[in-house]
Design a protein around this motif. Structure first.
Motif, PDB file in Angstrom:
ATOM      1  N   ALA A   1      -0.607  19.097  41.872  1.00  0.00           N
ATOM      2  CA  ALA A   1      -1.770  19.417  42.703  1.00  0.00           C
ATOM      3  C   ALA A   1      -1.474  19.219  44.178  1.00  0.00           C
ATOM      4  O   ALA A   1      -1.965  19.972  45.032  1.00  0.00           O
ATOM      5  N   ALA A   2      -0.656  18.209  44.511  1.00  0.00           N
ATOM      6  CA  ALA A   2      -0.305  17.950  45.913  1.00  0.00           C
ATOM      7  C   ALA A   2       0.779  18.885  46.419  1.00  0.00           C
ATOM      8  O   ALA A   2       1.044  18.922  47.622  1.00  0.00           O
ATOM      9  N   GLY A   3       1.409  19.634  45.506  1.00  0.00           N
ATOM     10  CA  GLY A   3       2.455  20.556  45.936  1.00  0.00           C
ATOM     11  C   GLY A   3       3.757  19.866  46.260  1.00  0.00           C
ATOM     12  O   GLY A   3       4.590  20.414  46.973  1.00  0.00           O
ATOM     13  N   SER A   4       3.954  18.644  45.732  1.00  0.00           N
ATOM     14  CA  SER A   4       5.173  17.901  46.057  1.00  0.00           C
ATOM     15  C   SER A   4       6.240  18.006  44.973  1.00  0.00           C
ATOM     16  O   SER A   4       7.239  17.300  45.040  1.00  0.00           O
ATOM     17  N   THR A   5       6.013  18.833  43.984  1.00  0.00           N
ATOM     18  CA  THR A   5       7.015  19.007  42.934  1.00  0.00           C
ATOM     19  C   THR A   5       7.182  20.493  42.657  1.00  0.00           C
ATOM     20  O   THR A   5       6.205  21.253  42.710  1.00  0.00           O
ATOM     21  N   PRO A   6       8.387  20.949  42.387  1.00  0.00           N
ATOM     22  CA  PRO A   6       8.589  22.365  42.082  1.00  0.00           C
ATOM     23  C   PRO A   6       7.910  22.749  40.775  1.00  0.00           C
ATOM     24  O   PRO A   6       7.716  21.918  39.876  1.00  0.00           O
ATOM     25  N   THR A   7       7.556  24.002  40.667  1.00  0.00           N
ATOM     26  CA  THR A   7       6.890  24.493  39.464  1.00  0.00           C
ATOM     27  C   THR A   7       7.779  24.312  38.234  1.00  0.00           C
ATOM     28  O   THR A   7       7.300  23.907  37.157  1.00  0.00           O
ATOM     29  N   GLU A   8       9.063  24.598  38.378  1.00  0.00           N
ATOM     30  CA  GLU A   8       9.960  24.490  37.234  1.00  0.00           C
ATOM     31  C   GLU A   8      10.037  23.050  36.729  1.00  0.00           C
ATOM     32  O   GLU A   8      10.001  22.804  35.508  1.00  0.00           O
ATOM     33  N   ALA A   9      10.124  22.084  37.652  1.00  0.00           N
ATOM     34  CA  ALA A   9      10.210  20.687  37.248  1.00  0.00           C
ATOM     35  C   ALA A   9       8.923  20.242  36.560  1.00  0.00           C
ATOM     36  O   ALA A   9       8.945  19.533  35.543  1.00  0.00           O
ATOM     37  N   ALA A  10       7.759  20.645  37.108  1.00  0.00           N
ATOM     38  CA  ALA A  10       6.488  20.271  36.496  1.00  0.00           C
ATOM     39  C   ALA A  10       6.345  20.903  35.113  1.00  0.00           C
ATOM     40  O   ALA A  10       5.866  20.262  34.164  1.00  0.00           O
ATOM     41  N   THR A  11       6.734  22.160  34.972  1.00  0.00           N
ATOM     42  CA  THR A  11       6.657  22.833  33.677  1.00  0.00           C
ATOM     43  C   THR A  11       7.529  22.124  32.640  1.00  0.00           C
ATOM     44  O   THR A  11       7.105  21.891  31.493  1.00  0.00           O
TER      45      THR A  11
END
Length: 518
Positions: free
Chosen positions: A182-192
């Motif tokens: 939500a804060a945009g501090s992690t890449p989408t791939e890592a969060a997925t």
């Protein structure tokens, strides 16, 4: 509290005795199984074995009642691992190798550890699971109970607390993925990837807690991922639209002949292409090929145009060098009017010759201008001296006009005519006057001539009829020649003026002879 476990002599052939120790109290109680100690009949002197361990709560150590037996050798045990839960089912006891040290039987010794603050009471039950009396830990799910481990390190409350903390860790991981996404501090791939790992672990997770709550957090993660995916798709669409516009602009510049401005714009288009971000990969590849083709076409046209321009400028240089040679040849001419006209023609040809190479054009113009200035400087000097002469001539003619304007043909026509002829002769001898006063001076002289001619015509009209024969013809001829001479002088026709003056002198001589014979 720490314990000292003592081995006592046992009869030969006695069964092995298990040495029990109090479970250690650690930040996370674990299920442990104490190793069995095997005695050897060859040992005669037992050795006291003391192992300090942290306890959950101080309590007496259970002492093994020794039986008469020979001294046994008890090995020094290796350091025990940190207690923790064992995978389900529980493994069998470990066997310690034969001891290498002979110890003597001694009385049991109990060492007390420093007193610790009383721990908070642990929950005995959990709404999410239970611990069986045999130590098996069960998690309650919508499909029923699922065994998740075995707890042998303490009471049921400690086991519930331990597996609850494991659930808290799992929930913390899920929330951390959500919050960072939500804060945009992690890449989408890592969060997925992290969310997928957590979700895959839920069916076999050895935790006690609300797993649907974890799934709810993971659903929030999926919603954030879907939102980010939609935003990225929208951003790609916007980037594709921007890049398509840049490509269309580039293709419109292919036909431009503003080489410098269009070349700078092509550079800016590439920079804007990069700054626009990535769009759909298939569209990007096609658009980039179009942009590259437009740049290549423009570059080829510009190179061809520059080659043509270089050839034209070289030809212009050669033409201008020829014009310079002609200008330098005319710079010493004294034919002011004709040479000035030729220089005007050279200037027109210079302008039509085009531009020479930039490094040479200024030098060529300087040479051409130097030759032209040399001629016009000489002409200016000559005209300045001539203007001074013309000014002197003007004054002389003005003096002659003052004399001519005092002639009175009514009193003495012949004398007036003779004086006028004398003034006209001096007038021609004086020379040219400034152009701006020439017409006015000539007009004043013509007025005097008209006055004398009118007086002569009036006299002819008064003459007797018999005098109008030969004498009249001579007088009319003289008058006509005088008019002819005046007109020739007025228009500056020196040749016609001289011819008229010669004929006039002859006519006047005959007229004078005819008048005397009368």
């Amino acid at each position: 509290m720490s314990d000292a476990v003592q081995s006592a002599p046992e009869p030969e052939g006695a069964p092995e005795q298990e040495i029990a120790s109090q479970p250690a109290a650690t930040p996370e109680p674990d299920v442990i199984t104490e190793p069995d100690v095997e005695t050897t009949p060859d040992a005669t002197e037992p050795e006291a074995l003391a192992e300090p361990v942290a306890e959950v709560a101080p309590e007496p150590v259970a002492e093994v009642t020794p039986e008469p037996t020979p001294a046994v050798a008890v090995p020094t045990p290796a350091p025990r691992p940190t207690p923790g839960p064992r995978p389900f089912p529980r493994p069998g006891p470990a066997t310690i190798p034969p001891p290498a040290v002979v110890v003597a039987p001694v009385a049991p010794v109990v060492a007390e550890a420093p007193a610790e603050p009383a721990a908070e009471p642990l929950p005995e039950t959990s709404p999410y699971g239970r611990v069986d009396p045999d130590g098996t830990v069960f998690l309650t799910t919508a499909d029923g109970e699922r065994a998740i481990g075995s707890w042998q390190a303490g009471d049921a409350g400690a086991g519930i607390a331990y597996y609850t903390r494991r659930y808290d860790d799992l929930m913390t991981r899920a929330r951390l993925v959500r919050d960072r996404l939500a804060a945009g501090s992690t890449p989408t791939e890592a969060a997925t990837k992290a969310a997928a790992e957590i979700r895959e672990s839920l069916p076999t997770a050895d935790v006690l807690g609300d797993l649907p709550a974890v799934e709810a957090v993971l659903a929030e993660v999926e919603g954030l991922l879907a939102k980010r995916k939609a935003e990225r798709a929208q951003a790609r669409m916007a980037a594709t639209a921007v890049r398509r516009g840049l490509v269309e602009e580039a293709e419109g510049l292919v036909t431009s002949t503003s080489w410098n401005a269009s070349g700078d714009r092509f550079k800016a288009i590439v920079e804007e292409w990069t700054a626009a971000g990535h769009g759909d990969r298939r569209d990007e590849d096609a658009l980039w090929k179009r942009l590259s083709a437009a740049r290549a076409a423009f570059g080829e046209k510009r190179r061809a145009a520059f080659l043509d321009r270089d050839r034209e400028r070289d030809a212009a240089r050669q033409r201008k060098e020829q014009l310079i040679r002609e200008a330098e040849a005319l710079s010493s001419s004294s034919e002011w009017t004709d040479t000035a006209r030729k220089y005007r023609d050279l200037m027109d040809r210079w302008k039509a010759a085009g531009r020479a190479p930039k490094a040479e054009d200024d030098a060529l113009w300087h040479r051409f201008r130097t030759a032209q200035d040399a001629f016009f400087a000489r002409r200016a000097e000559t005209f300045s001296a001539r203007d001074a002469e013309f000014s002197t001539n003007q004054k002389a003619k003005e003096a002659l006009l003052e004399r001519a304007e005092r002639i009175d043909p009514r009193s003495d026509l012949a004398g007036a005519q003779a004086l006028l002829r004398s003034i006209q002769a001096e007038w021609e001898a004086v020379g040219k006057v400034p152009r701006e006063v020439m017409d006015s001076l000539e007009g004043r002289l013509e007025a005097v001539e008209d006055k004398v001619r009118e007086a002569s015509d009036t006299r002819w009209q008064r003459a007797p009829a018999q005098d109008t024969g030969m004498l009249g013809q001579l007088r009319r001829g003289v008058a006509e020649l005088e008019d002819k001479l005046a007109r020739a002088n007025a228009r500056g026709d020196v040749k016609a003026a001289k011819a008229a003056e010669t004929e006039l002198a002859s006519k006047r001589m005959f007229l004078q002879m005819a008048e005397q014979a009368r």
